[in-house]
Design a protein around this motif. Structure first.
Motif, PDB file in Angstrom:
ATOM      1  N   LYS A 136       0.840  -1.185   0.000  1.00  0.00           N
ATOM      2  CA  LYS A 136       0.000   0.000   0.000  1.00  0.00           C
ATOM      3  C   LYS A 136       0.878   1.238   0.000  1.00  0.00           C
ATOM      4  CE  LYS A 136      -4.173  -1.760   2.289  1.00  0.00           C
ATOM      5  NZ  LYS A 136      -5.153  -1.521   3.380  1.00  0.00           N
ATOM      6  N   TYR A 138       0.735   4.976   1.281  1.00  0.00           N
ATOM      7  CA  TYR A 138      -0.033   5.843   2.168  1.00  0.00           C
ATOM      8  C   TYR A 138       0.185   7.329   1.882  1.00  0.00           C
ATOM      9  CZ  TYR A 138      -1.125   1.690   4.911  1.00  0.00           C
ATOM     10  OH  TYR A 138      -1.572   0.462   5.319  1.00  0.00           O
ATOM     11  N   TYR A 150       4.753   3.962   3.135  1.00  0.00           N
ATOM     12  CA  TYR A 150       4.310   2.758   2.424  1.00  0.00           C
ATOM     13  C   TYR A 150       4.077   1.630   3.426  1.00  0.00           C
ATOM     14  CZ  TYR A 150       6.725   5.356  -1.269  1.00  0.00           C
ATOM     15  OH  TYR A 150       7.156   6.340  -2.123  1.00  0.00           O
TER      16      TYR A 150
END
Length: 206
Positions: A136, A138, A150
């Motif tokens: 992901k 962020y 991340y």
């Protein structure tokens, strides 16, 4: 994005292993204050709070961490400095700082680290079919020249599950990387707290 990764040294668990070695070998004391004009490192209380344990820290150490951390380790130069942190319950962290010769070199280095993190799960998938990983992004934090956050979750076929958070920040010609890891998944990721830790880390560089 779901991908697959290789063994414990090349997953988020490598961060936990590195800090675990430090916990066994070092007293739980703060680092010696750095010389004037050198970057300051996070103190244990500035890390995402653990519900049942204080944070402990080893000394600030010159050179690359051993083992190299997942995602960012291959890009780290020998001029890096690092500090490891741990709790009593398998939650670990690390800060790595590099002072480059110029702001442009630091900008390029931070971009390289972000690129390595963005492609980390895919690269790990190509190395081994035994673990599934999910990444992901962020987003960016507005601190000094900026920081990016991340997440990476890895789950192995033999049952392990680890969650890691990464950030890359820059202030002038200095780049710092903060890593946090524990057993769990994205539901256990302390993203807001980690963002606050990242802002503190970048603000402390000079």
């Amino acid at each position: 994005m779901h991908v697959r990764t290789r063994g414990i040294r090349t997953t988020v668990a490598a961060l936990a292993a590195a800090a675990g070695v430090a916990a066994a070998a070092l007293p739980a004391t703060a680092a010696t204050a750095p010389a004037s004009g050198t970057p300051r490192f996070l103190e244990p209380a500035e890390l995402p709070p653990h519900r049942t344990s204080p944070w402990y820290a080893g000394p600030v150490t010159a050179g690359q961490p051993d083992p190299l951390p997942v995602c960012v380790g291959e890009a780290l130069p020998s001029i890096a400095s690092h500090r490891s942190y741990w709790t009593e319950y398998e939650t670990n962290a690390q800060q790595i700082t590099v002072v480059e010769r110029s702001a442009q070199r630091a900008k390029d280095f931070a971009a390289l680290l972000r690129k390595d993190i963005a492609g980390c799960a895919k690269k790990l998938m190509e190395q081994d079919p035994d673990t599934t990983a999910t990444q992901k992004n962020y987003g960016r934090l507005n601190v000094e020249e900026g920081a990016h956050v991340y997440g990476l979750h890895t789950a192995s076929v033999w049952g392990s599950s680890n969650i890691g958070l990464f950030s890359v920040g820059r202030d002038g010609r200095t780049v710092t990387v903060v890593l946090w890891g524990q057993m769990g998944n994205f539901q256990h990721a302390q993203v807001s707290d980690f963002k606050a830790t990242t802002v503190t880390a970048v603000n402390k560089l000079y």
